[in-house]
Design a protein around this motif. Sequence first.
Motif, PDB file in Angstrom:
ATOM      1  N   GLU A  37       0.843  -1.168   0.062  1.00  0.00           N
ATOM      2  CA  GLU A  37       0.010  -0.095   0.065  1.00  0.00           C
ATOM      3  C   GLU A  37       1.026   1.364   0.088  1.00  0.00           C
ATOM      4  N   ASN A  38       2.075   1.270   0.729  1.00  0.00           N
ATOM      5  CA  ASN A  38       2.931   2.344   0.799  1.00  0.00           C
ATOM      6  C   ASN A  38       3.474   2.369  -0.603  1.00  0.00           C
ATOM      7  N   ALA A  39       3.730   1.464  -1.342  1.00  0.00           N
ATOM      8  CA  ALA A  39       4.437   1.553  -2.761  1.00  0.00           C
ATOM      9  C   ALA A  39       3.361   2.138  -3.635  1.00  0.00           C
ATOM     10  N   ILE A  40       1.873   1.806  -3.584  1.00  0.00           N
ATOM     11  CA  ILE A  40       1.132   2.220  -4.427  1.00  0.00           C
ATOM     12  C   ILE A  40       0.783   3.615  -4.063  1.00  0.00           C
ATOM     13  N   ASP A  41       0.856   4.346  -2.825  1.00  0.00           N
ATOM     14  CA  ASP A  41       0.446   5.792  -2.471  1.00  0.00           C
ATOM     15  C   ASP A  41       2.017   6.404  -3.018  1.00  0.00           C
ATOM     16  N   ALA A  42       2.996   5.719  -3.177  1.00  0.00           N
ATOM     17  CA  ALA A  42       4.009   6.530  -3.567  1.00  0.00           C
ATOM     18  C   ALA A  42       4.167   6.589  -5.216  1.00  0.00           C
ATOM     19  N   ARG A  57      10.516 -16.044   7.505  1.00  0.00           N
ATOM     20  CA  ARG A  57      12.245 -15.845   7.440  1.00  0.00           C
ATOM     21  C   ARG A  57      12.259 -14.208   6.565  1.00  0.00           C
ATOM     22  N   ARG A  58      11.983 -13.910   5.643  1.00  0.00           N
ATOM     23  CA  ARG A  58      12.242 -12.923   4.709  1.00  0.00           C
ATOM     24  C   ARG A  58      11.256 -12.538   3.897  1.00  0.00           C
ATOM     25  N   ILE A  59      11.024 -11.072   3.831  1.00  0.00           N
ATOM     26  CA  ILE A  59      10.137 -10.509   2.976  1.00  0.00           C
ATOM     27  C   ILE A  59      10.799  -9.340   2.363  1.00  0.00           C
ATOM     28  N   ARG A  60      10.684  -9.294   0.989  1.00  0.00           N
ATOM     29  CA  ARG A  60      11.272  -7.877   0.360  1.00  0.00           C
ATOM     30  C   ARG A  60      10.369  -7.291  -0.675  1.00  0.00           C
ATOM     31  N   VAL A  61      10.164  -6.162  -0.581  1.00  0.00           N
ATOM     32  CA  VAL A  61       9.383  -5.387  -1.472  1.00  0.00           C
ATOM     33  C   VAL A  61       9.813  -4.179  -1.914  1.00  0.00           C
ATOM     34  N   SER A  62       9.846  -4.354  -3.206  1.00  0.00           N
ATOM     35  CA  SER A  62      10.568  -3.182  -3.897  1.00  0.00           C
ATOM     36  C   SER A  62       9.369  -2.368  -5.134  1.00  0.00           C
ATOM     37  N   ASP A  63       9.998  -1.383  -5.155  1.00  0.00           N
ATOM     38  CA  ASP A  63       8.978  -0.421  -6.113  1.00  0.00           C
ATOM     39  C   ASP A  63       9.742   0.572  -6.980  1.00  0.00           C
ATOM     40  N   ASN A  64       9.168   1.173  -7.920  1.00  0.00           N
ATOM     41  CA  ASN A  64       9.966   2.243  -8.637  1.00  0.00           C
ATOM     42  C   ASN A  64       9.044   3.407  -8.323  1.00  0.00           C
ATOM     43  N   SER A  96      -6.025   8.006  -0.185  1.00  0.00           N
ATOM     44  CA  SER A  96      -4.875   6.996  -0.310  1.00  0.00           C
ATOM     45  C   SER A  96      -5.187   5.950   0.453  1.00  0.00           C
ATOM     46  N   LEU A  97      -4.204   4.932   0.307  1.00  0.00           N
ATOM     47  CA  LEU A  97      -4.504   3.901   1.014  1.00  0.00           C
ATOM     48  C   LEU A  97      -4.033   3.771   2.572  1.00  0.00           C
ATOM     49  N   GLY A  98      -2.846   4.517   2.544  1.00  0.00           N
ATOM     50  CA  GLY A  98      -2.338   4.399   3.970  1.00  0.00           C
ATOM     51  C   GLY A  98      -2.550   6.051   4.524  1.00  0.00           C
ATOM     52  N   PHE A  99      -2.362   6.084   5.771  1.00  0.00           N
ATOM     53  CA  PHE A  99      -2.745   7.467   6.428  1.00  0.00           C
ATOM     54  C   PHE A  99      -2.539   7.610   7.774  1.00  0.00           C
ATOM     55  N   ARG A 100      -2.197   6.335   8.648  1.00  0.00           N
ATOM     56  CA  ARG A 100      -2.355   6.313   9.942  1.00  0.00           C
ATOM     57  C   ARG A 100      -0.660   6.330  10.400  1.00  0.00           C
ATOM     58  N   GLY A 142      24.333   3.475  -3.177  1.00  0.00           N
ATOM     59  CA  GLY A 142      23.716   3.230  -4.767  1.00  0.00           C
ATOM     60  C   GLY A 142      22.144   2.736  -4.582  1.00  0.00           C
ATOM     61  N   SER A 143      21.340   3.348  -5.286  1.00  0.00           N
ATOM     62  CA  SER A 143      20.298   2.789  -5.268  1.00  0.00           C
ATOM     63  C   SER A 143      19.296   3.270  -6.610  1.00  0.00           C
ATOM     64  N   ASN A 144      18.511   2.576  -7.101  1.00  0.00           N
ATOM     65  CA  ASN A 144      17.769   2.808  -8.298  1.00  0.00           C
ATOM     66  C   ASN A 144      16.651   3.789  -7.591  1.00  0.00           C
ATOM     67  N   GLN A 145      15.663   4.544  -8.519  1.00  0.00           N
ATOM     68  CA  GLN A 145      14.595   5.381  -8.034  1.00  0.00           C
ATOM     69  C   GLN A 145      13.598   4.264  -7.496  1.00  0.00           C
ATOM     70  N   GLY A 146      13.143   4.850  -6.286  1.00  0.00           N
ATOM     71  CA  GLY A 146      12.011   4.050  -5.528  1.00  0.00           C
ATOM     72  C   GLY A 146      12.361   3.394  -4.482  1.00  0.00           C
ATOM     73  N   THR A 147      12.112   2.562  -3.699  1.00  0.00           N
ATOM     74  CA  THR A 147      12.223   2.099  -2.663  1.00  0.00           C
ATOM     75  C   THR A 147      12.308   0.456  -2.517  1.00  0.00           C
ATOM     76  N   GLN A 148      13.139  -0.016  -1.797  1.00  0.00           N
ATOM     77  CA  GLN A 148      13.133  -1.407  -1.559  1.00  0.00           C
ATOM     78  C   GLN A 148      13.225  -1.882   0.157  1.00  0.00           C
ATOM     79  N   ILE A 149      12.353  -2.547   0.575  1.00  0.00           N
ATOM     80  CA  ILE A 149      12.129  -2.907   1.948  1.00  0.00           C
ATOM     81  C   ILE A 149      12.439  -4.288   2.152  1.00  0.00           C
TER      82      ILE A 149
END
Length: 620
Positions: A37-42, A57-64, A96-100, A142-149
């Motif tokens: 939802e954060n990625a969509i709002d971005a 064990r692991r979760i990775r969410v990346s967006d542009n 937006s989807l998030g707001f809290r 170094g990072s591409n445009q966007g976010t990776q968590i």
Amino acid sequence: MNANRSVINLLDANTINQIAAGEVIERPASIVKELVENAIDAGSTRIVVDFQEGGKRRIRVSDNGKGIYKEDFSKIFLRHTTSKISQAKDLYAITSLGFRGEALASIAAVASIQLFSKGEEEEEGHYIHFRGGKQLDFHPTGSNQGTQIIVEDLFFNTPVRSKFLKSTQVESARIYDIVKRTALSFPLISFECIREEQQIFYSSGNGKVEDILLDLQGIHYFEQLFPLDTENSGIRVTGFLSEPNASRGSRNHQYFFLNHRFISSRILRFALEEAYKPYLMKGRFPIAILSIEMDPSRIDVNVHPTKLEVRFQGEKDVQEQMTSLLQSALQAHLQPKTWVFEDKQELAEKNEPVKFSSDNKSSQALEQLIYRYAVDEPESTQLNLKESKEPLTQIETTEQITENVSNWNNAPIQAVRTFKPIPPFSYPSNYLSEIFGTYLLAKSEAPEALYLIDQHAAHERILYEKIRNHAKEHMQRSQQLLLQPRVISLNQTERELTVRFADRFSRYGIEVESLGEQTIVLRSVPMELSTTDPERFFIRLLDEISRLSERVLSSEEEDAIAQSACKAAVKAGDPLTKEEVAALFIDLQKCEDPFHCPHGRPTMIRLTQAELEKKFGRRT
């Protein structure tokens, strides 16, 4: 005397965050939901979800998306910090989807979280690492445009909570469902879902919901749907509904998106089921993928931390408007479907059988579900008897029939408990006629009475007991080889269930073989189902296993025994030959309970001479 009598404690920030995390972060899928939802709002147009061991064990969410500026890194892990709203009045028109502003702080409190992000027009990105609510690192990178968590070691500091997580398979399915429903709500965004380094879902972001449905659910699912686009009084509804004869045994295939937000709404469920009420029997539910658009000021999404529930302004009006819109769309859909699909892939001459191994507990559960789906709820309302406005005092119920069996044989009541009750009629001596193409009329001799037998209910009782008795006695299953094996397209969940239970299927005469990533070949079905539609039977069986799998595999499996109507049974309106009537009478007399269908409805009703005389006013 103790001078300090205070018992009220001011909680520290870490404890507060862990309490908040308990509301927002219930399981790995909760993390995926918040991050997506954060990625969509971005403003992202591409989102990738990658996870291992069900996200435990692991979760990775990346967006542009737009990314996070360096100046905001010091705020993003603080509670109630958000870019979505700035003042209280914004809560009454949220788009937006998030707001809290709770998600990242809550995740950081109970896991290790690493965040890489590069804001728009920034020359370099930045990296920050939190674990258990404490910052461990922050530096340029170094990072591409966007976010990776990246989230790891979920609930490492709250081991009690980790014990409440389900199996890896169940948690994986929940993450998959989050990605699936988000893709349906945002078809212009490309989504990719990767599990254990293997892609399990991809959408192109071309804006076509039908393409996503075909990829997620398969062609057999999509062929049962029709599109709708309707609007009235400020509410617009688009999406897909199912044909009335394509209902399911649960609400698992109902998706409601309100202004692109997936929600669970009692009001919307009621409106949908009210629209389908004339077409479906009790316990059957339509498929629905509905996108609802309305003025955000009429909606309160600040009801629960997970934002899954909402409140409507004027709930009764919204419910009535939605019911009316859906009823109109359903009633207007009277013509046959006009969608054209390519011919299915030709059957390969030889394929390797699907391999499977299972423990005894799940095997026993599956055994019962298999003969449940020879015995499945009818989907039309043809067999629904209208409720009489008069008290049911004139015609005895089947319970009364059972109680009065002693009168038929002039035996004391105690004898009924010793001997199995048998219908007091046979063919041809007691058979009179067929009525409305649905009921058989028979007459008993001692005492004289008329019997109306529901041919469908009687036949489903017969099939139910035959299949159940085969399973109980561990008899060698007889099977009906299909003259033309069926090639069936499956979605990801159905494919996994088929692989998982293939070995048990084969013991019951259901032979399946793999034909590709999302395609199987159905070669045979149990002999008792030789007259039914094999593909329909198999899909419905998978649907039921999917709905009950978690409960079935973790509880006493007896609860999963069939209580729904038999799709293979003769239907109302099916003409029966004399030989078929004779066979039905004979088989019904062999049943343990000839007076009830598998779900408890009567197979017959009894009308005595005395009751007829009361109707004609001959006696009081």
